[in-house]
Scaffold this motif. Structure first.
Motif, PDB file in Angstrom:
ATOM      1  N   PRO A  64       0.538  -1.043   0.106  1.00 29.63           N
ATOM      2  CA  PRO A  64       0.515   0.168   0.199  1.00 29.63           C
ATOM      3  C   PRO A  64       0.926   1.253  -0.053  1.00 29.63           C
ATOM      4  O   PRO A  64       0.024   2.294  -0.766  1.00 29.63           O
ATOM      5  CB  PRO A  64      -0.870   0.034   1.584  1.00 29.63           C
ATOM      6  CG  PRO A  64      -0.975  -1.674   1.346  1.00 29.63           C
ATOM      7  CD  PRO A  64       0.484  -1.826   1.014  1.00 29.63           C
ATOM      8  N   ARG A  67       1.038   2.543  -3.391  1.00 26.62           N
ATOM      9  CA  ARG A  67       0.366   3.152  -4.466  1.00 26.62           C
ATOM     10  C   ARG A  67       0.194   4.468  -4.848  1.00 26.62           C
ATOM     11  O   ARG A  67      -0.331   5.020  -5.853  1.00 26.62           O
ATOM     12  CB  ARG A  67      -1.321   2.537  -4.055  1.00 26.62           C
ATOM     13  CG  ARG A  67      -1.434   1.524  -3.307  1.00 26.62           C
ATOM     14  CD  ARG A  67      -2.559   0.748  -2.712  1.00 26.62           C
ATOM     15  NE  ARG A  67      -3.171  -0.552  -2.436  1.00 26.62           N
ATOM     16  CZ  ARG A  67      -3.720  -1.394  -3.624  1.00 26.62           C
ATOM     17  NH1 ARG A  67      -4.145  -1.471  -5.021  1.00 26.62           N
ATOM     18  NH2 ARG A  67      -3.846  -2.806  -3.083  1.00 26.62           N
ATOM     19  N   GLU A  68       0.039   5.754  -3.179  1.00 24.04           N
ATOM     20  CA  GLU A  68      -0.859   6.750  -3.794  1.00 24.04           C
ATOM     21  C   GLU A  68       0.773   7.547  -4.403  1.00 24.04           C
ATOM     22  O   GLU A  68       0.962   8.568  -5.382  1.00 24.04           O
ATOM     23  CB  GLU A  68      -0.384   7.475  -2.612  1.00 24.04           C
ATOM     24  CG  GLU A  68      -0.449   9.164  -2.535  1.00 24.04           C
ATOM     25  CD  GLU A  68      -1.034  10.048  -1.337  1.00 24.04           C
ATOM     26  OE1 GLU A  68      -1.030  11.386  -1.408  1.00 24.04           O
ATOM     27  OE2 GLU A  68      -1.491   8.930  -0.271  1.00 24.04           O
ATOM     28  N   ALA A  71       0.257   6.886  -8.245  1.00 25.67           N
ATOM     29  CA  ALA A  71      -0.769   7.404  -8.808  1.00 25.67           C
ATOM     30  C   ALA A  71      -0.091   8.435  -9.396  1.00 25.67           C
ATOM     31  O   ALA A  71      -0.772   9.587 -10.475  1.00 25.67           O
ATOM     32  CB  ALA A  71      -1.604   7.671  -8.073  1.00 25.67           C
ATOM     33  N   ARG A 165      -0.215   3.571 -19.204  1.00 20.13           N
ATOM     34  CA  ARG A 165      -1.051   2.560 -18.343  1.00 20.13           C
ATOM     35  C   ARG A 165       0.149   2.602 -17.361  1.00 20.13           C
ATOM     36  O   ARG A 165       0.487   1.685 -18.164  1.00 20.13           O
ATOM     37  CB  ARG A 165      -2.267   2.158 -18.126  1.00 20.13           C
ATOM     38  CG  ARG A 165      -4.021   2.259 -18.922  1.00 20.13           C
ATOM     39  CD  ARG A 165      -4.458   2.183 -18.542  1.00 20.13           C
ATOM     40  NE  ARG A 165      -5.331   1.195 -17.256  1.00 20.13           N
ATOM     41  CZ  ARG A 165      -5.924   2.099 -16.003  1.00 20.13           C
ATOM     42  NH1 ARG A 165      -6.304   3.026 -17.164  1.00 20.13           N
ATOM     43  NH2 ARG A 165      -6.291   2.221 -15.264  1.00 20.13           N
ATOM     44  N   HIS A 167       1.552  -0.060 -14.202  1.00 13.27           N
ATOM     45  CA  HIS A 167       1.063  -1.415 -14.330  1.00 13.27           C
ATOM     46  C   HIS A 167       1.054  -1.866 -12.280  1.00 13.27           C
ATOM     47  O   HIS A 167       3.140  -2.315 -12.232  1.00 13.27           O
ATOM     48  CB  HIS A 167       0.759  -2.029 -14.697  1.00 13.27           C
ATOM     49  CG  HIS A 167      -0.335  -1.684 -15.713  1.00 13.27           C
ATOM     50  ND1 HIS A 167      -1.460  -2.434 -15.919  1.00 13.27           N
ATOM     51  CD2 HIS A 167       0.013  -1.118 -16.835  1.00 13.27           C
ATOM     52  CE1 HIS A 167      -1.926  -2.237 -16.714  1.00 13.27           C
ATOM     53  NE2 HIS A 167      -1.220  -1.437 -17.501  1.00 13.27           N
ATOM     54  N   ARG A 183      -1.184 -11.073 -12.233  1.00 14.60           N
ATOM     55  CA  ARG A 183      -2.547  -9.760 -11.838  1.00 14.60           C
ATOM     56  C   ARG A 183      -2.023  -9.087 -11.162  1.00 14.60           C
ATOM     57  O   ARG A 183      -0.986  -7.696 -10.237  1.00 14.60           O
ATOM     58  CB  ARG A 183      -2.984 -10.409 -10.665  1.00 14.60           C
ATOM     59  CG  ARG A 183      -4.781 -10.356 -10.552  1.00 14.60           C
ATOM     60  CD  ARG A 183      -5.494 -11.101  -9.694  1.00 14.60           C
ATOM     61  NE  ARG A 183      -4.822 -10.417  -7.970  1.00 14.60           N
ATOM     62  CZ  ARG A 183      -5.132 -11.097  -6.523  1.00 14.60           C
ATOM     63  NH1 ARG A 183      -6.284 -11.920  -6.360  1.00 14.60           N
ATOM     64  NH2 ARG A 183      -5.253 -10.210  -5.840  1.00 14.60           N
ATOM     65  N   ASP A 184      -2.769  -8.102 -12.127  1.00 12.51           N
ATOM     66  CA  ASP A 184      -2.439  -6.009 -11.935  1.00 12.51           C
ATOM     67  C   ASP A 184      -3.433  -5.812 -10.124  1.00 12.51           C
ATOM     68  O   ASP A 184      -3.934  -6.222  -9.738  1.00 12.51           O
ATOM     69  CB  ASP A 184      -3.273  -4.708 -12.423  1.00 12.51           C
ATOM     70  CG  ASP A 184      -2.940  -4.628 -13.879  1.00 12.51           C
ATOM     71  OD1 ASP A 184      -1.540  -5.139 -14.035  1.00 12.51           O
ATOM     72  OD2 ASP A 184      -3.397  -4.241 -14.956  1.00 12.51           O
ATOM     73  N   ILE A 185      -2.500  -5.695  -9.303  1.00 12.85           N
ATOM     74  CA  ILE A 185      -2.935  -4.954  -7.708  1.00 12.85           C
ATOM     75  C   ILE A 185      -3.081  -3.308  -8.083  1.00 12.85           C
ATOM     76  O   ILE A 185      -4.728  -3.722  -8.150  1.00 12.85           O
ATOM     77  CB  ILE A 185      -1.458  -5.041  -7.240  1.00 12.85           C
ATOM     78  CG1 ILE A 185      -0.658  -5.877  -6.943  1.00 12.85           C
ATOM     79  CG2 ILE A 185      -1.528  -4.334  -5.528  1.00 12.85           C
ATOM     80  CD1 ILE A 185       0.867  -6.368  -6.090  1.00 12.85           C
ATOM     81  N   GLU A 186      -2.703  -2.753  -8.820  1.00 10.81           N
ATOM     82  CA  GLU A 186      -3.632  -1.523  -9.624  1.00 10.81           C
ATOM     83  C   GLU A 186      -2.865  -1.145 -10.543  1.00 10.81           C
ATOM     84  O   GLU A 186      -1.528  -1.669 -11.073  1.00 10.81           O
ATOM     85  CB  GLU A 186      -3.643  -0.221  -7.896  1.00 10.81           C
ATOM     86  CG  GLU A 186      -4.424   0.631  -7.672  1.00 10.81           C
ATOM     87  CD  GLU A 186      -4.700   1.344  -7.258  1.00 10.81           C
ATOM     88  OE1 GLU A 186      -5.465   2.461  -7.446  1.00 10.81           O
ATOM     89  OE2 GLU A 186      -4.380   0.635  -6.153  1.00 10.81           O
ATOM     90  N   ALA A 187      -3.344  -0.136 -10.833  1.00 13.55           N
ATOM     91  CA  ALA A 187      -3.449   0.711 -12.570  1.00 13.55           C
ATOM     92  C   ALA A 187      -3.360   1.851 -12.536  1.00 13.55           C
ATOM     93  O   ALA A 187      -4.315   2.461 -11.876  1.00 13.55           O
ATOM     94  CB  ALA A 187      -2.847  -0.393 -13.448  1.00 13.55           C
ATOM     95  N   TRP A 188      -2.799   3.171 -12.776  1.00 13.91           N
ATOM     96  CA  TRP A 188      -2.603   3.994 -13.206  1.00 13.91           C
ATOM     97  C   TRP A 188      -3.052   4.912 -14.599  1.00 13.91           C
ATOM     98  O   TRP A 188      -2.029   4.444 -14.486  1.00 13.91           O
ATOM     99  CB  TRP A 188      -1.988   4.808 -12.544  1.00 13.91           C
ATOM    100  CG  TRP A 188      -1.735   4.296 -10.858  1.00 13.91           C
ATOM    101  CD1 TRP A 188      -2.893   4.887  -9.633  1.00 13.91           C
ATOM    102  CD2 TRP A 188      -1.545   3.316 -10.501  1.00 13.91           C
ATOM    103  NE1 TRP A 188      -2.987   4.088  -9.024  1.00 13.91           N
ATOM    104  CE2 TRP A 188      -2.228   2.895  -8.801  1.00 13.91           C
ATOM    105  CE3 TRP A 188      -0.505   2.482 -10.607  1.00 13.91           C
ATOM    106  CZ2 TRP A 188      -1.363   2.480  -7.670  1.00 13.91           C
ATOM    107  CZ3 TRP A 188      -0.028   2.229  -9.401  1.00 13.91           C
ATOM    108  CH2 TRP A 188      -0.161   2.241  -8.361  1.00 13.91           C
TER     109      TRP A 188
END
Length: 198
Positions: A64, A67-68, A71, A165, A167, A183-188
């Motif tokens: 975590p 993430r910010e 992003a 993006r 990833h 697997r994407d945990i998150e993508a921006w």
């Protein structure tokens, strides 16, 4: 690493991914190689990616933190225009296609991504970027397939596409037998209009 400690960590990397049109184009070009070298361990098309920073095994609690900052990085810069070109191999074991296009922008983005990771206090192997997309790996008793497949892909010149993006990816979810899965945990999305073109 014990199973208990592995279950509390995630193997993480930060990457770009080609759009479906570029992947389909390459997959068609690879048709003869798929047929000729069925014993190679082929990556799934949906898992094709260009690694910018491989972070290795991270505690779940560390993910975590990324993430910010990631992003914010993506929001501040524009897409990078790239293309898939030719073929090659690492140590006769790993078969890949190369990356062409805005390589200066790609290296700049890589530097920014790795700086963000370091600012988050995460230690990782900061190896030089060798832009490529891994397609397959050979088995231990097969020294020739990756070399031959790379020769067959040498003339490939794919369409130009926008990497739009960023990833954050976890690999080998489930830890079961068989090929690695991603697997994407998150993508921006890259929302800025400046760095990297667009």
């Amino acid at each position: 690493m014990s199973e208990e400690s592995r279950s509390s960590t995630t193997r993480v990397f930060i990457a770009l991914a080609p759009p479906d049109e570029a992947k389909d184009e390459l997959a068609r070009e690879l048709g003869p190689a798929y047929a000729a070298y069925p014993r190679m361990r082929w990556n799934r098309i949906e898992d094709w990616h260009i690694t910018l920073a491989f972070l290795g095994e991270l505690p779940h609690s560390a993910v975590p933190l990324l993430r910010e900052p990631l992003a914010d990085l993506a929001a501040a810069r524009g897409p990078v225009r790239l293309a898939l070109r030719g073929g090659g191999h690492f140590d006769e074991r790993v078969f890949w296609t190369g990356i062409d296009g805005d390589l200066e922008g790609l290296h700049r983005l890589t530097g920014e991504v790795r700086a963000v990771v370091k600012e988050c206090g995460i230690d990782f192997p900061d190896r030089p970027l060798r832009p490529h997309l891994t397609l397959a790996r050979t088995r231990r008793d097969d020294a020739a397939s990756a070399v031959a497949a790379a020769e067959g892909l040498a003339a490939f010149s794919g369409r130009v596409w926008r990497a739009d993006r960023l990833h954050l990816v976890g690999s080998d979810f489930g830890r079961g037998p068989g090929p690695i899965r991603y697997r994407d945990i998150e993508a921006w999305p890259f929302d800025g209009g400046g760095c990297g073109g667009g």
